[in-house]
Scaffold this motif. Structure first.
Motif, mmCIF file in Angstrom:
data_model
loop_
_atom_site.group_PDB
_atom_site.id
_atom_site.type_symbol
_atom_site.label_atom_id
_atom_site.label_comp_id
_atom_site.label_asym_id
_atom_site.label_seq_id
_atom_site.Cartn_x
_atom_site.Cartn_y
_atom_site.Cartn_z
ATOM 1 N N ASN A 299 -17.232 37.582 -36.521
ATOM 2 C CA ASN A 299 -16.858 36.303 -37.105
ATOM 3 C C ASN A 299 -17.650 35.180 -36.461
ATOM 4 O O ASN A 299 -17.830 35.162 -35.232
ATOM 5 C CB ASN A 299 -15.359 36.039 -36.883
ATOM 6 C CG ASN A 299 -14.494 36.818 -37.834
ATOM 7 O OD1 ASN A 299 -14.355 36.470 -38.991
ATOM 8 N ND2 ASN A 299 -13.912 37.903 -37.329
ATOM 9 N N THR A 324 -22.928 42.259 -43.582
ATOM 10 C CA THR A 324 -21.832 42.370 -42.627
ATOM 11 C C THR A 324 -21.691 43.833 -42.230
ATOM 12 O O THR A 324 -21.696 44.726 -43.080
ATOM 13 C CB THR A 324 -20.512 41.848 -43.218
ATOM 14 O OG1 THR A 324 -20.289 42.435 -44.510
ATOM 15 C CG2 THR A 324 -20.540 40.339 -43.356
ATOM 16 N N ASN A 330 -16.672 38.953 -41.003
ATOM 17 C CA ASN A 330 -16.117 38.018 -41.989
ATOM 18 C C ASN A 330 -16.921 38.129 -43.282
ATOM 19 O O ASN A 330 -17.898 37.409 -43.492
ATOM 20 C CB ASN A 330 -16.163 36.600 -41.438
ATOM 21 C CG ASN A 330 -15.371 35.617 -42.301
ATOM 22 O OD1 ASN A 330 -15.157 35.849 -43.491
ATOM 23 N ND2 ASN A 330 -14.944 34.520 -41.699
ATOM 24 N N TYR A 332 -16.011 37.386 -46.344
ATOM 25 C CA TYR A 332 -15.849 36.249 -47.255
ATOM 26 C C TYR A 332 -16.855 35.148 -46.928
ATOM 27 O O TYR A 332 -17.529 34.612 -47.824
ATOM 28 C CB TYR A 332 -14.426 35.706 -47.165
ATOM 29 C CG TYR A 332 -14.216 34.451 -47.993
ATOM 30 C CD1 TYR A 332 -13.974 34.532 -49.360
ATOM 31 C CD2 TYR A 332 -14.294 33.194 -47.405
ATOM 32 C CE1 TYR A 332 -13.808 33.394 -50.122
ATOM 33 C CE2 TYR A 332 -14.130 32.040 -48.166
ATOM 34 C CZ TYR A 332 -13.885 32.144 -49.519
ATOM 35 O OH TYR A 332 -13.731 31.014 -50.266
ATOM 36 N N LEU A 333 -16.981 34.819 -45.642
ATOM 37 C CA LEU A 333 -17.898 33.750 -45.243
ATOM 38 C C LEU A 333 -19.342 34.121 -45.554
ATOM 39 O O LEU A 333 -20.098 33.316 -46.104
ATOM 40 C CB LEU A 333 -17.739 33.459 -43.753
ATOM 41 C CG LEU A 333 -18.725 32.443 -43.153
ATOM 42 C CD1 LEU A 333 -18.566 31.087 -43.819
ATOM 43 C CD2 LEU A 333 -18.538 32.335 -41.640
#
Length: 371
Positions: A299, A324, A330, A332-333
């Motif tokens: 993250n 990722t 993370n 989504y980010l």
């Protein structure tokens, strides 16, 4: 005394009407011819546009398949398939085998123009000739009205070449403390000091192997890709500016294998360094496509949001792909970062997935119409 006025003879009204009818009768063939000409000219223009769209689509599809699959026969078939998905003059476009040629396009001047040569061992381009002539599979285009005047067919031809173009690629990879973990997040009992080597089964080694696979894949492509390396934890470093000597990228990455990765995860700092390498006029090429590949296993937890760096990259025509690694990352980010940067996001749950994703990105060269 009375005077009588002499009456004048009046012309019959129907005489004037008769003259107009004669004029209309004389002009009617001309009017009909002009109307027919306008209708058919519009139809010809529409057909020419449809043929251009179909030919461009076929060339792009073929070159895209060549990029992804590295198989000339599959690329040839893809070009024919996608041509048939487009209508030209009311019929789908059928390409003959000889209408599709696969070869090499090279930049021939500083203005970005390309020259296509069919055949050879290095393949990076597809040339498609879309025809609606008498000899073409679909035949010539029959006109509506002008056949009355001896012009029965329209025979348009369109030509398009799509090429996989050179890329300048910035690798931006994670060297934060979590890269010493295994994929299941369990830490090790040794190696807590910064001068200790990375544990044998740490995530870091999966990254090293994946980057080696990425560089190996680039070696097999006909394009010349330059690659830079930037790494980040709490801060970021440019470890190698753009180069075509891929062994230098591997050596720059390997030096971190001798020291225990640590620190926070400042993805933005890494992306900023990657942008710098792609804008460095000493190394970057003006006509190469700019791509950034950002990898993280965790993250973002230090510094400003990486979405800010993604906007900066987009403003400078840099496509941002994100990866990722592990389910603790993370997604989504990083998916949002890729969206802003006009790229694609991949998720790798395990080591083999990570290497395959890096290889796929290496094969996925951008396609440009160079006709």
């Amino acid at each position: 005394m009375t005077f009588k006025m002499k009456s004048r003879n009046k012309r019959p009204a129907n005489r004037r009407r008769g003259a107009i009818l004669i004029l209309v009768a004389c002009l009617l063939p001309v009017i009909l011819w002009m109307a027919a000409f306008c209708v058919d000219v519009a139809y010809m223009q529409l057909t020419r546009t449809e043929l251009r769209i179909a030919t461009d689509a076929a060339a792009r599809a073929g070159a895209r398949t060549l990029s992804l699959e590295q198989d000339a026969s599959l690329a040839h078939a893809a070009a024919i398939e996608y041509a048939a998905k487009n209508n030209v003059a009311g019929n789908t476009l059928t390409l003959a085998d000889s209408d599709v040629q696969i070869g090499l396009s090279v930049r021939k001047d500083d203005e970005g123009r390309f020259e296509f040569s069919p055949g050879g061992t290095l393949l990076n381009s597809i040339n498609v000739t879309g025809c609606r002539t008498q000899q073409a599979p679909d035949g010539a285009v029959r006109l509506y009205l002008t056949p009355i005047f001896g012009h029965e067919f329209f025979q348009p031809v369109a030509d398009a070449t799509a090429s996989q173009i050179d890329r300048d690629i910035a690798l931006v990879v994670d060297r934060s403390g979590s890269m010493t973990w295994r994929i299941d997040r369990r830490t090790y009992e040794y190696g807590w000091r910064s001068n200790d080597p990375v544990p044998a089964r740490a995530r870091w080694w999966a990254l090293v192997d994946s980057v080696d696979g990425f560089l190996s894949e680039l070696e097999s492509t006909p394009q010349l890709e330059l690659v830079s390396l930037s790494t980040y934890n709490s801060g970021a470093s440019i470890n190698k500016n753009l180069t075509d000597k891929y062994s230098k990228i591997s050596k720059a990455l390997d030096k971190y294998s001798k020291h225990y990765p640590d620190g926070s995860t400042n993805i933005t700092a890494g992306m900023d360094r990657g942008i710098q390498t792609l804008q460095n006029k000493k190394y970057a090429r003006p006509y190469a496509s700019k791509t950034m590949v950002v990898m993280t296993d965790g993250n973002h937890n230090y510094g400003s949001s990486p979405t800010n760096a993604a906007y900066d990259a987009a403003e400078n025509d840099i496509v941002v792909h994100t990866i990722t690694y592990s389910n603790s990352a993370n997604q989504y980010l990083m998916r949002e970062v890729a969206r802003i940067g006009g790229g694609q996001h991949w998720h790798a749950p395990g080591e083999e997935d990570l290497e395959e994703i890096f290889r796929e990105i290496a094969r996925n060269a951008p396609t440009l119409l160079t006709y």
